[in-house]
Write an enzyme that holds these catalytic residues in place. Sequence first.
Site, PDB file in Angstrom:
ATOM      1  N   SER A 251       0.796  -1.169  -0.049  1.00  0.00           N
ATOM      2  CA  SER A 251       0.057   0.089  -0.085  1.00  0.00           C
ATOM      3  C   SER A 251       0.838   1.230   0.003  1.00  0.00           C
ATOM      4  O   SER A 251       1.948   1.304   0.619  1.00  0.00           O
ATOM      5  CB  SER A 251      -0.853   0.067   1.288  1.00  0.00           C
ATOM      6  OG  SER A 251      -0.146   0.374   2.287  1.00  0.00           O
ATOM      7  N   LYS A 252       0.455   2.494  -0.700  1.00  0.00           N
ATOM      8  CA  LYS A 252       1.076   3.507  -0.882  1.00  0.00           C
ATOM      9  C   LYS A 252       1.464   4.281   0.492  1.00  0.00           C
ATOM     10  O   LYS A 252       1.788   5.128   0.789  1.00  0.00           O
ATOM     11  CB  LYS A 252       0.313   4.467  -1.639  1.00  0.00           C
ATOM     12  CG  LYS A 252      -1.035   4.873  -1.028  1.00  0.00           C
ATOM     13  CD  LYS A 252      -1.551   5.801  -2.170  1.00  0.00           C
ATOM     14  CE  LYS A 252      -2.880   6.500  -1.564  1.00  0.00           C
ATOM     15  NZ  LYS A 252      -3.759   7.423  -2.221  1.00  0.00           N
ATOM     16  N   ARG A 253       0.691   3.815   1.587  1.00  0.00           N
ATOM     17  CA  ARG A 253       0.991   4.166   2.974  1.00  0.00           C
ATOM     18  C   ARG A 253       2.426   3.956   3.374  1.00  0.00           C
ATOM     19  O   ARG A 253       2.997   4.491   4.360  1.00  0.00           O
ATOM     20  CB  ARG A 253      -0.361   3.780   3.785  1.00  0.00           C
ATOM     21  CG  ARG A 253      -1.079   4.796   3.708  1.00  0.00           C
ATOM     22  CD  ARG A 253      -2.505   4.302   4.470  1.00  0.00           C
ATOM     23  NE  ARG A 253      -3.532   4.964   3.525  1.00  0.00           N
ATOM     24  CZ  ARG A 253      -4.169   5.881   3.622  1.00  0.00           C
ATOM     25  NH1 ARG A 253      -3.871   6.936   4.839  1.00  0.00           N
ATOM     26  NH2 ARG A 253      -5.082   6.342   2.836  1.00  0.00           N
ATOM     27  N   LYS A 254       2.644   2.818   3.004  1.00  0.00           N
ATOM     28  CA  LYS A 254       3.982   2.107   3.442  1.00  0.00           C
ATOM     29  C   LYS A 254       5.263   2.055   2.402  1.00  0.00           C
ATOM     30  O   LYS A 254       6.353   2.409   2.705  1.00  0.00           O
ATOM     31  CB  LYS A 254       3.922   0.853   3.909  1.00  0.00           C
ATOM     32  CG  LYS A 254       2.770   0.500   5.094  1.00  0.00           C
ATOM     33  CD  LYS A 254       3.037  -0.649   5.888  1.00  0.00           C
ATOM     34  CE  LYS A 254       2.174  -0.539   7.019  1.00  0.00           C
ATOM     35  NZ  LYS A 254       1.693  -1.990   7.472  1.00  0.00           N
ATOM     36  N   ASN A 255       4.818   2.134   1.243  1.00  0.00           N
ATOM     37  CA  ASN A 255       5.726   2.041   0.171  1.00  0.00           C
ATOM     38  C   ASN A 255       5.320   2.553  -0.966  1.00  0.00           C
ATOM     39  O   ASN A 255       4.144   2.899  -1.372  1.00  0.00           O
ATOM     40  CB  ASN A 255       5.618   0.447  -0.392  1.00  0.00           C
ATOM     41  CG  ASN A 255       6.973  -0.067   0.178  1.00  0.00           C
ATOM     42  OD1 ASN A 255       8.125   0.161   0.142  1.00  0.00           O
ATOM     43  ND2 ASN A 255       6.856  -1.573   0.719  1.00  0.00           N
TER      44      ASN A 255
END
Length: 494
Positions: A251-255
């Site tokens: 997910s863009k929240r982590k990567n």
Amino acid sequence: MTVRTRIAPSPTGDPHVGTAYVALFNLCFARQHGGQFILRIEDTDQVRSTEESERDIFRALRWLGLEWDEGPDVGGPHGPYRQSERRDDYRQYALDLVEKGYAFYCFRTPEELEVIREERRAAGLNPGIKGDLELPAEEVQRRMDAGEPYVIRMKVPDEGVCHIDDMLRGTIDIDWGQVDCQILLKSDGMPTYHLANVVDDHLMEITHVMRGEEWINSAPKHQLLYEYFGWQMPVLCHLPLLRNPDKSKLSKRKNPTSINFYERMGFLPEALLNYLGRMGWSMPDEREKFSLADMIASFDISRVSLGGPIFDVEKLRWLNGLWLREDLSDEQFMARIRDWWFNAEALAPLVPHVKGRAEVFSDVAPMAAFMFSGMLNLRPEDFSHNKLDEGDIRRVLQFTLWRLEAQRHWSKENIFADIKMLAKALGLKMGDFMFPVFVAIAGTPNSWSVMDSMALLGPDMTRARLRHALQLLGGFSKKETKKVEKEYAALPLD
Ligand code: GLU
């Protein structure tokens, strides 16, 4: 039979590495069987779909070297390949199902449905919305005549088990009790994903549907629709989801998940494609480095392993390094850097900022370097500020990150509005609030407008730098995170 596969991305947001991953496997499977690979745009969600995102998908996939035989931009015998242009056909298919008794008009409001769900839950029944919503024919007519808004829902069995055959997973059993009477046609006349997807896969003569495993739960509805229509269903194959190094769903929240980010970082498309080919798959001889042509030549879908493949940027960097060193001659290396760096698309937006500040060309590289970098080489002291204490600085960075994570339309104006609102909510002067953001993004407060920089760097690079700065400053402990989350939730933002 000619094998025909497809990807069917929805043009909402940045082009995702997961889309490229699924495209790659579909392409390899089609090519290996001498078949065709189709690109279809699923833009039935008219609110979230944008032309810009569609263009970005085409561009990013082409950058990677993935080409399709039929699609909205290249045409083909089964067009149009954009669902918004097929809108009128879907309605007829939904009406046919109503006629045959496989679907019905539903006039319930979302609030009414919630009450029904609650009642079902309280009675210990499955929460699935079922055909008991159906009204007698005269009542349907009366409401239609009165112009009440309605949707069309498919009928779904109340109980029993649905068996789905999957190329990689064998038979999957799903209880019908879990499955809603899915909406097929929305009140605005647009089809839902389920109806449009099944109709198009049929009309486009798709033989194999290879998609992410998040769609497994939709398969019973699709299988039933094929039965209702009397069509043969394509073979299903649900690929494993890509995961973050901590095993959670990528997910863009982590990567960074946008292909644009990897292009901007200066990854080679061959290396990124190679890395995606290693997600759950390997060459028969287990070699790490291979080209698209190698992969097609040796492709075997049964070699996909279902353990969640980890998308690890560090490993990708390592592989990219191998490609740089082993596959590019010095001339090619130079040519690639030149294309990456000195191209109009990358340089033109910088000219207005740089021209007014530079006296000689040698001033340009240092002032623009942050626009061509990955993570910046910062020290915690770079963030020291006489008005903000260390906690404020971390909060500013964290809140900006959260706010920008929710930003769907990435533009200078929207970023500016977000930041202004945050600064106001925290009772900070814009200049003070902006300071840590400047340092995180540009490495120094003495650069041109950081809003422009963020707009140009794109959402993934912006978020990655904010996260990087937060980490450098020690981030928040679990306990602190809870507190900060509460504080953020209480801010007067809209
Ligand atoms: N539009 C869906 C998506 O965005 C397509 C899923 C499928 O391949 O059926 O992923």
